[in-house]
Structure formats: C-alpha cells, structure tokens
Design a protein around this motif. Structure first.
Motif, PDB file in Angstrom:
ATOM      1  N   HIS A  16       0.832  -1.217   0.000  1.00  0.00           N
ATOM      2  CA  HIS A  16       0.000   0.000   0.000  1.00  0.00           C
ATOM      3  C   HIS A  16       0.859   1.257   0.000  1.00  0.00           C
ATOM      4  N   PHE A  17       2.003   1.195   0.669  1.00  0.00           N
ATOM      5  CA  PHE A  17       2.964   2.304   0.646  1.00  0.00           C
ATOM      6  C   PHE A  17       3.408   2.569  -0.791  1.00  0.00           C
ATOM      7  N   TYR A  18       3.775   1.528  -1.510  1.00  0.00           N
ATOM      8  CA  TYR A  18       4.231   1.701  -2.890  1.00  0.00           C
ATOM      9  C   TYR A  18       3.102   2.198  -3.793  1.00  0.00           C
ATOM     10  N   GLN A  19       1.896   1.678  -3.604  1.00  0.00           N
ATOM     11  CA  GLN A  19       0.754   2.166  -4.381  1.00  0.00           C
ATOM     12  C   GLN A  19       0.544   3.664  -4.160  1.00  0.00           C
ATOM     13  N   LYS A  20       0.625   4.081  -2.910  1.00  0.00           N
ATOM     14  CA  LYS A  20       0.415   5.483  -2.564  1.00  0.00           C
ATOM     15  C   LYS A  20       1.439   6.388  -3.262  1.00  0.00           C
ATOM     16  N   LEU A  21       2.632   5.841  -3.499  1.00  0.00           N
ATOM     17  CA  LEU A  21       3.690   6.619  -4.152  1.00  0.00           C
ATOM     18  C   LEU A  21       3.681   6.492  -5.673  1.00  0.00           C
ATOM     19  N   GLY A  22       2.647   5.848  -6.218  1.00  0.00           N
ATOM     20  CA  GLY A  22       2.486   5.809  -7.667  1.00  0.00           C
ATOM     21  C   GLY A  22       2.960   4.546  -8.360  1.00  0.00           C
ATOM     22  N   PHE A  23       3.375   3.548  -7.612  1.00  0.00           N
ATOM     23  CA  PHE A  23       3.749   2.275  -8.225  1.00  0.00           C
ATOM     24  C   PHE A  23       2.482   1.533  -8.614  1.00  0.00           C
ATOM     25  N   GLU A  24       2.553   0.803  -9.733  1.00  0.00           N
ATOM     26  CA  GLU A  24       1.431   0.007 -10.205  1.00  0.00           C
ATOM     27  C   GLU A  24       1.865  -1.439 -10.360  1.00  0.00           C
ATOM     28  N   VAL A  25       0.920  -2.352 -10.130  1.00  0.00           N
ATOM     29  CA  VAL A  25       1.207  -3.774 -10.297  1.00  0.00           C
ATOM     30  C   VAL A  25       1.348  -4.062 -11.787  1.00  0.00           C
ATOM     31  N   GLU A  26       2.505  -4.612 -12.130  1.00  0.00           N
ATOM     32  CA  GLU A  26       2.751  -5.025 -13.512  1.00  0.00           C
ATOM     33  C   GLU A  26       2.298  -6.471 -13.714  1.00  0.00           C
ATOM     34  N   ARG A  27       2.573  -7.300 -12.698  1.00  0.00           N
ATOM     35  CA  ARG A  27       2.186  -8.713 -12.780  1.00  0.00           C
ATOM     36  C   ARG A  27       2.390  -9.362 -11.412  1.00  0.00           C
ATOM     37  N   GLU A  28       1.901 -10.582 -11.295  1.00  0.00           N
ATOM     38  CA  GLU A  28       2.158 -11.399 -10.116  1.00  0.00           C
ATOM     39  C   GLU A  28       3.303 -12.344 -10.460  1.00  0.00           C
ATOM     40  N   GLU A  29       4.071 -12.729  -9.437  1.00  0.00           N
ATOM     41  CA  GLU A  29       5.224 -13.594  -9.681  1.00  0.00           C
ATOM     42  C   GLU A  29       5.435 -14.498  -8.474  1.00  0.00           C
ATOM     43  N   VAL A  30       5.567 -15.789  -8.730  1.00  0.00           N
ATOM     44  CA  VAL A  30       5.897 -16.758  -7.692  1.00  0.00           C
ATOM     45  C   VAL A  30       7.303 -17.260  -8.007  1.00  0.00           C
ATOM     46  N   ILE A  31       8.207 -17.105  -7.036  1.00  0.00           N
ATOM     47  CA  ILE A  31       9.607 -17.459  -7.237  1.00  0.00           C
ATOM     48  C   ILE A  31       9.998 -18.560  -6.263  1.00  0.00           C
ATOM     49  N   ASP A  32      10.524 -19.643  -6.803  1.00  0.00           N
ATOM     50  CA  ASP A  32      11.047 -20.732  -5.976  1.00  0.00           C
ATOM     51  C   ASP A  32      12.429 -20.304  -5.490  1.00  0.00           C
ATOM     52  N   ILE A  33      12.576 -20.168  -4.182  1.00  0.00           N
ATOM     53  CA  ILE A  33      13.860 -19.721  -3.635  1.00  0.00           C
ATOM     54  C   ILE A  33      14.638 -20.862  -2.981  1.00  0.00           C
ATOM     55  N   GLY A  34      14.143 -22.077  -3.163  1.00  0.00           N
ATOM     56  CA  GLY A  34      14.843 -23.230  -2.616  1.00  0.00           C
ATOM     57  C   GLY A  34      14.303 -23.651  -1.265  1.00  0.00           C
ATOM     58  N   ASN A  35      14.715 -24.827  -0.829  1.00  0.00           N
ATOM     59  CA  ASN A  35      14.344 -25.366   0.480  1.00  0.00           C
ATOM     60  C   ASN A  35      12.827 -25.477   0.646  1.00  0.00           C
ATOM     61  N   ASP A  36      12.118 -25.676  -0.477  1.00  0.00           N
ATOM     62  CA  ASP A  36      10.646 -25.760  -0.513  1.00  0.00           C
ATOM     63  C   ASP A  36       9.957 -24.450  -0.126  1.00  0.00           C
ATOM     64  N   TYR A  37      10.622 -23.321  -0.302  1.00  0.00           N
ATOM     65  CA  TYR A  37      10.040 -22.009  -0.023  1.00  0.00           C
ATOM     66  C   TYR A  37       9.835 -21.249  -1.333  1.00  0.00           C
ATOM     67  N   ILE A  38       8.816 -20.387  -1.327  1.00  0.00           N
ATOM     68  CA  ILE A  38       8.551 -19.516  -2.470  1.00  0.00           C
ATOM     69  C   ILE A  38       8.410 -18.070  -1.987  1.00  0.00           C
ATOM     70  N   MET A  39       8.546 -17.164  -2.934  1.00  0.00           N
ATOM     71  CA  MET A  39       8.162 -15.770  -2.717  1.00  0.00           C
ATOM     72  C   MET A  39       6.940 -15.542  -3.604  1.00  0.00           C
ATOM     73  N   ASP A  40       5.843 -15.087  -3.016  1.00  0.00           N
ATOM     74  CA  ASP A  40       4.586 -14.850  -3.718  1.00  0.00           C
ATOM     75  C   ASP A  40       4.399 -13.337  -3.782  1.00  0.00           C
ATOM     76  N   ASP A  41       4.800 -12.747  -4.905  1.00  0.00           N
ATOM     77  CA  ASP A  41       4.970 -11.300  -4.995  1.00  0.00           C
ATOM     78  C   ASP A  41       4.117 -10.645  -6.064  1.00  0.00           C
ATOM     79  N   PHE A  42       3.970  -9.341  -5.897  1.00  0.00           N
ATOM     80  CA  PHE A  42       3.577  -8.459  -6.970  1.00  0.00           C
ATOM     81  C   PHE A  42       4.858  -7.827  -7.497  1.00  0.00           C
ATOM     82  N   VAL A  43       4.968  -7.739  -8.803  1.00  0.00           N
ATOM     83  CA  VAL A  43       6.024  -6.954  -9.437  1.00  0.00           C
ATOM     84  C   VAL A  43       5.397  -5.597  -9.701  1.00  0.00           C
TER      85      VAL A  43
END
Length: 166
Positions: A133-160
């Motif tokens: 919400h901080f980034y949205q307030k400063l004018g950032f927009e969601v370009e896409r969603e991204e799920v990244i496998d970072i190893g050890n059975d963990y992921i990052m579930d992000d907005f780009v």
C-alpha cells in the motif's frame, strides 16, 4: 533530521542488523519463522551485502538520524533492462515506519534513476506485505504477479510493481 548516505563496506553489519530486527516483524503471519530465517541467511549474509556494496551497478543508501541508522534501501541500475532502476530492498526499523523515511528513500532512488537517465523504478513486494500500500500510494502500479522458488521448498509470492519516473 534524517540524512541519507551511501553505504560503505563498514556498514554491512549495520544493514544486516536492521534486516534481522525488521524481517520477523514485517513478515510475521505472512511467511513462517523458518522461511524468514532461511531468507535472511540467503540474502543478508555479510559477504552478500559487501558484494552488493562493491558492485558498481548497485548501491545501498542508509537513512541516519543522530548517528543511528534507521533503515536502508538497495538499488541496481539497468535491471531488468536498461531503462529500469531495480529496488531490491527497502527496510526501516519497525518503530520508525510511518515517519516519512521510506518516502525520502524513494525520492532519493527516483533522483538516482533520473540522474542515470532511467525511465522506471521496478520492485517486488510480497502480496501480503503492508508495504504494498505504501508503494501504491507513491504511484507504483502492479505489472504482474510472480511466484519465485527460492529453494528449500520455499517460495516468494509477490507483486512486481513499476513506476514511471520520466
């Protein structure tokens, strides 16, 4: 008064400490304590921070007040392409969030991007992190969603997110 300065190799431990103090609070209830520990070890080893500080395409900026570092950001020029300035990290000590320091860092990042004739700021943020919400307030927009496998059975579930700066 908050001052911003470029990090030096001597600041690596300070950056590491802020991450250690910030992540458990910032990601509580979003990712497990084990994943937090894994990611801190993966991304915030002293060697990893020092390597980024030495890289001429990257920079760490620190936000200081009265000799104490309250937060930092990490940027990389030309990532993901030559028009972009990538924000890899932006963290503030929990007790200093909401005081305008994050906006000061984004303003500095924007200035750095413009001075290098770049057109966009680019970052990833966890979908459930309140920083979204901080980034949205400063004018950032969601370009896409991204799920990244970072190893050890963990992921990052992000907005780009992207923000045009020129």
């Amino acid at each position: 008064m908050i001052t911003l300065r470029l990090a030096t190799l001597e600041d690596a431990s300070r950056i590491q400490k802020i991450a250690e103090d910030t992540w458990p609070i910032s990601y509580e209830g979003i990712i497990s304590p084990n994943q937090i520990r894994y990611m801190l070890d993966l991304m915030y080893s002293k060697t990893k921070i020092e390597t980024a500080i030495k890289d001429q395409n990257q920079a760490f900026w620190l936000a200081d007040k009265d000799g104490e570092t309250l937060g930092f950001c990490s940027i990389e020029f030309g990532n993901p392409s030559s028009e972009y300035l990538r924000i890899h990290k932006l963290y503030l000590l929990p007790e200093t969030q909401g005081l305008g320091i994050g906006k000061l860092l984004i303003d500095k990042i924007t200035h750095e991007g413009l001075s290098h004739e770049l057109s966009f700021l680019h970052l990833n943020v966890n979908k459930h992190n309140k920083a979204f919400h901080f980034y949205q307030k400063l004018g950032f927009e969601v370009e896409r969603e991204e799920v990244i496998d970072i190893g050890n059975d963990y992921i990052m579930d992000d907005f780009v997110m992207v923000k045009a700066i020129r």
